[in-house]
Design a protein around this motif. Structure first.
Motif, PDB file in Angstrom:
ATOM      1  N   ASP A  36      65.900  22.546  20.475  1.00 10.07           N
ATOM      2  CA  ASP A  36      65.040  21.662  21.265  1.00 10.07           C
ATOM      3  C   ASP A  36      64.595  22.318  22.567  1.00 10.07           C
ATOM      4  O   ASP A  36      63.435  22.202  22.966  1.00 10.07           O
ATOM      5  CB  ASP A  36      65.762  20.339  21.574  1.00 10.07           C
ATOM      6  CG  ASP A  36      65.922  19.456  20.342  1.00 10.07           C
ATOM      7  OD1 ASP A  36      65.241  19.709  19.331  1.00 10.07           O
ATOM      8  OD2 ASP A  36      66.741  18.506  20.401  1.00 10.07           O
ATOM      9  N   ASP A  39      61.983  24.941  21.678  1.00  7.18           N
ATOM     10  CA  ASP A  39      60.709  24.293  21.345  1.00  7.18           C
ATOM     11  C   ASP A  39      59.953  23.885  22.608  1.00  7.18           C
ATOM     12  O   ASP A  39      58.746  24.131  22.735  1.00  7.18           O
ATOM     13  CB  ASP A  39      60.930  23.053  20.475  1.00  7.18           C
ATOM     14  CG  ASP A  39      61.377  23.389  19.069  1.00  7.18           C
ATOM     15  OD1 ASP A  39      61.284  24.582  18.678  1.00  7.18           O
ATOM     16  OD2 ASP A  39      61.830  22.468  18.358  1.00  7.18           O
ATOM     17  N   ARG A  40      60.641  23.291  23.526  1.00  6.18           N
ATOM     18  CA  ARG A  40      59.986  22.831  24.763  1.00  6.18           C
ATOM     19  C   ARG A  40      59.521  24.010  25.625  1.00  6.18           C
ATOM     20  O   ARG A  40      58.482  23.939  26.267  1.00  6.18           O
ATOM     21  CB  ARG A  40      60.909  21.906  25.533  1.00  6.18           C
ATOM     22  CG  ARG A  40      60.893  20.502  24.914  1.00  6.18           C
ATOM     23  CD  ARG A  40      62.047  19.654  25.356  1.00  6.18           C
ATOM     24  NE  ARG A  40      62.013  18.323  24.778  1.00  6.18           N
ATOM     25  CZ  ARG A  40      62.363  18.025  23.543  1.00  6.18           C
ATOM     26  NH1 ARG A  40      62.731  18.978  22.707  1.00  6.18           N
ATOM     27  NH2 ARG A  40      62.335  16.771  23.110  1.00  6.18           N
ATOM     28  N   GLN A  41      60.290  25.078  25.615  1.00  9.31           N
ATOM     29  CA  GLN A  41      59.865  26.261  26.365  1.00  9.31           C
ATOM     30  C   GLN A  41      58.601  26.864  25.757  1.00  9.31           C
ATOM     31  O   GLN A  41      57.741  27.368  26.487  1.00  9.31           O
ATOM     32  CB  GLN A  41      61.000  27.288  26.408  1.00  9.31           C
ATOM     33  CG  GLN A  41      62.108  26.873  27.359  1.00  9.31           C
ATOM     34  CD  GLN A  41      63.290  27.821  27.352  1.00  9.31           C
ATOM     35  OE1 GLN A  41      63.552  28.506  26.371  1.00  9.31           O
ATOM     36  NE2 GLN A  41      64.024  27.834  28.457  1.00  9.31           N
ATOM     37  N   PHE A  43      56.303  25.079  24.217  1.00  9.90           N
ATOM     38  CA  PHE A  43      55.230  24.151  24.593  1.00  9.90           C
ATOM     39  C   PHE A  43      54.760  24.413  26.020  1.00  9.90           C
ATOM     40  O   PHE A  43      53.570  24.310  26.308  1.00  9.90           O
ATOM     41  CB  PHE A  43      55.686  22.695  24.467  1.00  9.90           C
ATOM     42  CG  PHE A  43      55.757  22.185  23.060  1.00  9.90           C
ATOM     43  CD1 PHE A  43      54.718  22.409  22.159  1.00  9.90           C
ATOM     44  CD2 PHE A  43      56.859  21.472  22.625  1.00  9.90           C
ATOM     45  CE1 PHE A  43      54.788  21.936  20.859  1.00  9.90           C
ATOM     46  CE2 PHE A  43      56.938  20.996  21.333  1.00  9.90           C
ATOM     47  CZ  PHE A  43      55.903  21.228  20.447  1.00  9.90           C
ATOM     48  N   LEU A  56      58.046  18.508  30.424  1.00  8.26           N
ATOM     49  CA  LEU A  56      58.762  19.419  29.536  1.00  8.26           C
ATOM     50  C   LEU A  56      59.932  20.090  30.259  1.00  8.26           C
ATOM     51  O   LEU A  56      61.018  20.242  29.692  1.00  8.26           O
ATOM     52  CB  LEU A  56      57.809  20.469  28.964  1.00  8.26           C
ATOM     53  CG  LEU A  56      56.815  19.956  27.918  1.00  8.26           C
ATOM     54  CD1 LEU A  56      55.743  20.998  27.648  1.00  8.26           C
ATOM     55  CD2 LEU A  56      57.533  19.575  26.636  1.00  8.26           C
ATOM     56  N   ASP A  59      62.622  17.602  30.488  1.00 11.60           N
ATOM     57  CA  ASP A  59      63.290  17.510  29.184  1.00 11.60           C
ATOM     58  C   ASP A  59      64.298  18.652  29.004  1.00 11.60           C
ATOM     59  O   ASP A  59      65.413  18.443  28.512  1.00 11.60           O
ATOM     60  CB  ASP A  59      62.276  17.560  28.036  1.00 11.60           C
ATOM     61  CG  ASP A  59      61.501  16.268  27.882  1.00 11.60           C
ATOM     62  OD1 ASP A  59      61.861  15.264  28.526  1.00 11.60           O
ATOM     63  OD2 ASP A  59      60.525  16.270  27.100  1.00 11.60           O
ATOM     64  N   ILE A  60      63.889  19.842  29.391  1.00  8.96           N
ATOM     65  CA  ILE A  60      64.772  21.007  29.274  1.00  8.96           C
ATOM     66  C   ILE A  60      66.013  20.820  30.136  1.00  8.96           C
ATOM     67  O   ILE A  60      67.141  21.098  29.702  1.00  8.96           O
ATOM     68  CB  ILE A  60      64.026  22.306  29.632  1.00  8.96           C
ATOM     69  CG1 ILE A  60      62.987  22.612  28.544  1.00  8.96           C
ATOM     70  CG2 ILE A  60      64.992  23.478  29.806  1.00  8.96           C
ATOM     71  CD1 ILE A  60      62.033  23.733  28.893  1.00  8.96           C
TER      72      ILE A  60
END
Length: 111
Positions: A36, A39-41, A43, A56, A59-60
């Protein structure tokens, strides 16, 4: 007393299985969290909206906190199960010795 020894053997096996299961769960949780985060990195690299990038990054941060919490909880669980296992193994050794004495006495009585 012999039943108690068998019960302890079963309980020790169950506890060892629980330790192994907790290790697998821990590994799976960490893999999912890392995925996860990755994925966010990814994005973040393609998103141009500043607010979206901020979300984002937040979220990280939350995911990293979850990872730290899992590490601490895993450590606590392992310490607790290890202590329980050691206590059970010590009791098992004592009970096994007592059962052995009774078994020897029973054999001597038959001779």
């Amino acid at each position: 007393i012999f039943d108690r020894v068998r019960f302890m053997e079963t309980r020790i096996s169950e506890l060892r299985a629980n330790v192994d299961l907790r290790k697998k769960i821990h590994e799976n949780i960490l893999v999912e969290i890392e995925k996860d985060i990755d994925d966010r990195q990814q994005f973040i690299l393609v998103v141009t909206d500043i607010n979206e990038k901020r979300n984002l990054k937040l979220d990280i941060s939350v995911l990293r906190r979850e990872r730290r919490n899992e590490e601490v909880q895993f450590w606590r669980d392992m310490v607790e199960m290890d202590a329980e296992l050691k206590e059970l193994q010590e009791a098992y050794e004592v009970e096994s010795k007592i059962a052995g004495i009774f078994a020897d006495m029973k054999k001597e009585g038959k001779e």
